[in-house]
Design an enzyme around this catalytic site. Structure first.
Site, PDB file in Angstrom:
ATOM      1  N   ILE A  11       0.826  -1.214   0.000  1.00  0.00           N
ATOM      2  CA  ILE A  11       0.000   0.000   0.000  1.00  0.00           C
ATOM      3  C   ILE A  11       0.858   1.261   0.000  1.00  0.00           C
ATOM      4  O   ILE A  11       0.487   2.277  -0.596  1.00  0.00           O
ATOM      5  CB  ILE A  11      -1.022  -0.011   1.175  1.00  0.00           C
ATOM      6  CG1 ILE A  11      -2.135   0.979   0.898  1.00  0.00           C
ATOM      7  CG2 ILE A  11      -0.356   0.279   2.508  1.00  0.00           C
ATOM      8  CD1 ILE A  11      -2.940   0.689  -0.334  1.00  0.00           C
ATOM      9  N   SER A  33      12.213   1.341   6.950  1.00  0.00           N
ATOM     10  CA  SER A  33      11.971   0.077   6.279  1.00  0.00           C
ATOM     11  C   SER A  33      13.058  -0.916   6.650  1.00  0.00           C
ATOM     12  O   SER A  33      14.244  -0.587   6.602  1.00  0.00           O
ATOM     13  CB  SER A  33      11.952   0.290   4.758  1.00  0.00           C
ATOM     14  OG  SER A  33      11.954  -0.943   4.093  1.00  0.00           O
ATOM     15  N   ARG A  34      12.591  -2.138   6.986  1.00  0.00           N
ATOM     16  CA  ARG A  34      13.550  -3.197   7.303  1.00  0.00           C
ATOM     17  C   ARG A  34      14.162  -3.756   6.033  1.00  0.00           C
ATOM     18  O   ARG A  34      15.158  -4.435   6.044  1.00  0.00           O
ATOM     19  CB  ARG A  34      12.856  -4.323   8.071  1.00  0.00           C
ATOM     20  CG  ARG A  34      12.061  -3.835   9.272  1.00  0.00           C
ATOM     21  CD  ARG A  34      11.017  -4.850   9.702  1.00  0.00           C
ATOM     22  NE  ARG A  34      10.218  -5.281   8.568  1.00  0.00           N
ATOM     23  CZ  ARG A  34       9.410  -6.318   8.570  1.00  0.00           C
ATOM     24  NH1 ARG A  34       9.284  -7.045   9.648  1.00  0.00           N
ATOM     25  NH2 ARG A  34       8.728  -6.638   7.491  1.00  0.00           N
ATOM     26  N   LYS A  87      -5.560   1.908   7.723  1.00  0.00           N
ATOM     27  CA  LYS A  87      -6.618   1.102   8.319  1.00  0.00           C
ATOM     28  C   LYS A  87      -6.147  -0.347   8.429  1.00  0.00           C
ATOM     29  O   LYS A  87      -5.346  -0.759   7.607  1.00  0.00           O
ATOM     30  CB  LYS A  87      -7.915   1.177   7.515  1.00  0.00           C
ATOM     31  CG  LYS A  87      -7.809   0.921   6.024  1.00  0.00           C
ATOM     32  CD  LYS A  87      -7.516  -0.404   5.447  1.00  0.00           C
ATOM     33  CE  LYS A  87      -8.132  -1.648   5.887  1.00  0.00           C
ATOM     34  NZ  LYS A  87      -7.810  -2.782   4.939  1.00  0.00           N
ATOM     35  N   ASP A 165     -10.006  -7.724   6.915  1.00  0.00           N
ATOM     36  CA  ASP A 165      -9.064  -6.705   6.425  1.00  0.00           C
ATOM     37  C   ASP A 165      -9.692  -5.933   5.259  1.00  0.00           C
ATOM     38  O   ASP A 165      -9.754  -4.702   5.309  1.00  0.00           O
ATOM     39  CB  ASP A 165      -7.713  -7.336   6.033  1.00  0.00           C
ATOM     40  CG  ASP A 165      -6.779  -6.280   5.470  1.00  0.00           C
ATOM     41  OD1 ASP A 165      -6.231  -5.491   6.259  1.00  0.00           O
ATOM     42  OD2 ASP A 165      -6.645  -6.196   4.234  1.00  0.00           O
TER      43      ASP A 165
HETATM   44  P1  NAP Z   1       2.451  -5.527   3.079  1.00  0.00           P
HETATM   45  O1  NAP Z   1       2.594  -5.453   1.595  1.00  0.00           O
HETATM   46  O2  NAP Z   1       2.641  -6.839   3.758  1.00  0.00           O
HETATM   47  O3  NAP Z   1       3.451  -4.438   3.652  1.00  0.00           O
HETATM   48  C1  NAP Z   1       3.575  -4.128   4.994  1.00  0.00           C
HETATM   49  C2  NAP Z   1       4.986  -3.594   5.221  1.00  0.00           C
HETATM   50  O4  NAP Z   1       5.099  -3.234   6.586  1.00  0.00           O
HETATM   51  C3  NAP Z   1       6.063  -4.637   4.978  1.00  0.00           C
HETATM   52  O5  NAP Z   1       6.456  -4.655   3.629  1.00  0.00           O
HETATM   53  C4  NAP Z   1       7.159  -4.161   5.887  1.00  0.00           C
HETATM   54  O6  NAP Z   1       7.854  -3.126   5.230  1.00  0.00           O
HETATM   55  C5  NAP Z   1       6.449  -3.486   7.050  1.00  0.00           C
HETATM   56  N1  NAP Z   1       6.416  -4.264   8.278  1.00  0.00           N
HETATM   57  C6  NAP Z   1       6.818  -3.830   9.500  1.00  0.00           C
HETATM   58  N2  NAP Z   1       6.650  -4.766  10.417  1.00  0.00           N
HETATM   59  C7  NAP Z   1       6.130  -5.819   9.810  1.00  0.00           C
HETATM   60  C8  NAP Z   1       5.735  -7.097  10.270  1.00  0.00           C
HETATM   61  N3  NAP Z   1       5.869  -7.470  11.543  1.00  0.00           N
HETATM   62  N4  NAP Z   1       5.252  -7.966   9.352  1.00  0.00           N
HETATM   63  C9  NAP Z   1       5.122  -7.604   8.059  1.00  0.00           C
HETATM   64  N5  NAP Z   1       5.485  -6.381   7.574  1.00  0.00           N
HETATM   65  C10 NAP Z   1       5.985  -5.504   8.453  1.00  0.00           C
HETATM   66  O7  NAP Z   1       1.031  -5.008   3.535  1.00  0.00           O
HETATM   67  P2  NAP Z   1       0.107  -3.919   2.825  1.00  0.00           P
HETATM   68  O8  NAP Z   1      -0.802  -4.605   1.869  1.00  0.00           O
HETATM   69  O9  NAP Z   1       0.920  -2.794   2.332  1.00  0.00           O
HETATM   70  O10 NAP Z   1      -0.807  -3.509   4.066  1.00  0.00           O
HETATM   71  C11 NAP Z   1      -0.323  -2.665   5.095  1.00  0.00           C
HETATM   72  C12 NAP Z   1      -1.521  -1.980   5.741  1.00  0.00           C
HETATM   73  O11 NAP Z   1      -2.201  -1.230   4.727  1.00  0.00           O
HETATM   74  C13 NAP Z   1      -2.553  -2.963   6.319  1.00  0.00           C
HETATM   75  O12 NAP Z   1      -3.082  -2.460   7.509  1.00  0.00           O
HETATM   76  C14 NAP Z   1      -3.636  -3.023   5.239  1.00  0.00           C
HETATM   77  O13 NAP Z   1      -4.926  -3.296   5.778  1.00  0.00           O
HETATM   78  C15 NAP Z   1      -3.573  -1.610   4.690  1.00  0.00           C
HETATM   79  N6  NAP Z   1      -4.070  -1.513   3.312  1.00  0.00           N
HETATM   80  C16 NAP Z   1      -3.652  -2.374   2.336  1.00  0.00           C
HETATM   81  C17 NAP Z   1      -4.193  -2.283   1.055  1.00  0.00           C
HETATM   82  C18 NAP Z   1      -3.782  -3.198  -0.067  1.00  0.00           C
HETATM   83  O14 NAP Z   1      -4.423  -3.194  -1.129  1.00  0.00           O
HETATM   84  N7  NAP Z   1      -2.722  -3.989   0.062  1.00  0.00           N
HETATM   85  C19 NAP Z   1      -5.158  -1.310   0.779  1.00  0.00           C
HETATM   86  C20 NAP Z   1      -5.507  -0.405   1.772  1.00  0.00           C
HETATM   87  C21 NAP Z   1      -4.966  -0.526   3.042  1.00  0.00           C
HETATM   88  P3  NAP Z   1       9.433  -2.934   5.355  1.00  0.00           P
HETATM   89  O15 NAP Z   1      10.039  -4.135   4.744  1.00  0.00           O
HETATM   90  O16 NAP Z   1       9.635  -1.691   4.583  1.00  0.00           O
HETATM   91  O17 NAP Z   1       9.771  -2.811   6.817  1.00  0.00           O
END
Ligand code: NAP
Length: 305
Positions: A11, A33-34, A87, A165
């Site tokens: 996101i 970012s990790r 969110k 989610d």
């Molecule tokens: P994601 O692709 O898994 O990314 C989350 C990022 O957070 C990871 O890449 C990592 O980035 C960091 N992170 C820090 N601690 C972590 C942990 N313990 N486990 C996993 N990642 C960790 O997830 P996302 O889809 O972007 O979603 C993140 C948030 O945005 C959620 O709350 C989701 O509901 C919301 N969201 C997502 C979407 C969608 O379409 N994907 C849409 C709207 C809202 P680093 O490697 O940089 O540390």
């Protein structure tokens, strides 16, 4: 205003980075970012390192999974920074209430964002429904988890919400457009036998009088997603489709347009900071918590990514 993104995942890359780039109020100054962050942008491996090194960055946007949001938000607030939360704003209702209290005490802005509320049709739906008598609401929020959350283990872990989610996006719209609140009365949650969060949910809500809301969330959808809310009223049917981006009243498509969900969120964050205000509405998360409290649980086939 310099802003930092914390957690550079799907996101952050798809929405936050372009929205910040297009916003005249913000400048992406750093990431936490990790995994390295973004090319050409200063990166810190931990939030504490960023907070220490860059006291000149007054705002952070937390884009990591909900299970680790509270600790980061608390540290940022304690360091006097304004905080925008993706969110859901926390892994539990108590976390969100605590953050709200801490931000007010610290005199910083806390913005619990709900991106679906900024979808093009939502504001007009809210305005149109305001003086109608509602008789029923039907929500269908169905998508293929393999398409939308490939390899995201956190959604299946406690606090990851499973099908809630995406489902909480529907609840964020519902709680914005209804003229009066509803509460959950029944739920059935389908848990894959090898997972800790549900893959599907059926929910029923009432306003305590005439209105019933029925919702079906499902992550086993194949062949295209369905994200729609249909509201029956004394003046006809209102339909929000495509996640709130399209609005029809009766047979007439309202042809609504918007600058996009995330540009609207950053614009709101900027105006909250300018006013010294916060925007923290936990009601969508409260409905999810109620579903976990009142819901009947059934075991379904194991899910393998
Ligand atoms: P994601 O692709 O898994 O990314 C989350 C990022 O957070 C990871 O890449 C990592 O980035 C960091 N992170 C820090 N601690 C972590 C942990 N313990 N486990 C996993 N990642 C960790 O997830 P996302 O889809 O972007 O979603 C993140 C948030 O945005 C959620 O709350 C989701 O509901 C919301 N969201 C997502 C979407 C969608 O379409 N994907 C849409 C709207 C809202 P680093 O490697 O940089 O540390």
């Amino acid at each position: 205003m310099p802003v930092a993104i914390v957690g550079v995942g799907k996101i952050a890359r798809d929405e936050h980075v372009p929205a910040i780039a297009a916003d005249p109020s913000f400048d992406l100054a750093a990431t936490v970012s990790r995994s390295g962050g973004l090319e050409g942008v200063e990166n810190h491996e931990t939030l504490d390192a960023l907070l220490q090194a860059r006291p000149d960055i007054p705002a952070v946007s937390l884009c990591m999974p909900p299970q680790v949001r509270f600790k980061a938000a608390r540290a940022a607030i304690a360091a006097g920074r304004h905080v925008m939360l993706e969110k859901p704003p926390g892994a539990s209702v108590s976390e969100v209430l605590t953050l709200d209290r801490l931000a007010r005490r610290a005199g910083v802005t806390l913005y619990a964002s709900w991106h679906s509320r900024a979808a093009a049709g939502v504001a007009m739906a809210q305005a149109w429904l305001a003086d109608k008598r509602l008789t029923s609401v039907r929500i269908d929020w169905k998508e293929d988890v393999r398409k939308w959350h490939p390899g995201q283990d956190w959604v299946w872990q406690p606090g990851g919400l499973g099908v809630f989610d995406p489902g909480i996006n529907a609840l964020s719209i519902l709680t914005a457009i209804l003229p009066a609140p509803v509460h959950l009365t029944e739920a059935q949650l389908s848990f894959p036998e090898n997972r800790d969060t549900p893959i599907a949910a059926e929910l029923t809500f009432t306003d305590g009088a005439d209105l019933t809301v029925a919702a079906a969330f499902d992550w086993r959808q194949e062949g295209g997603e369905i994200w729609q809310i249909e509201v029956e009223t004394d003046a006809g049917t209102l339909r929000l489709t495509e996640g709130g981006a399209r609005l029809a009243i009766g047979d007439a498509d309202q042809g609504v347009a918007s600058p996009g969900e995330y540009p609207a969120l950053y614009s709101h964050f900027a105006s909250l900071i300018a006013q010294g205000a916060s925007d923290v509405d936990a009601s969508p998360l409260i409905h999810v918590a109620d579903a976990f409290m009142l819901g009947r649980r059934i075991a379904v086939d194991p899910f393998h990514d």
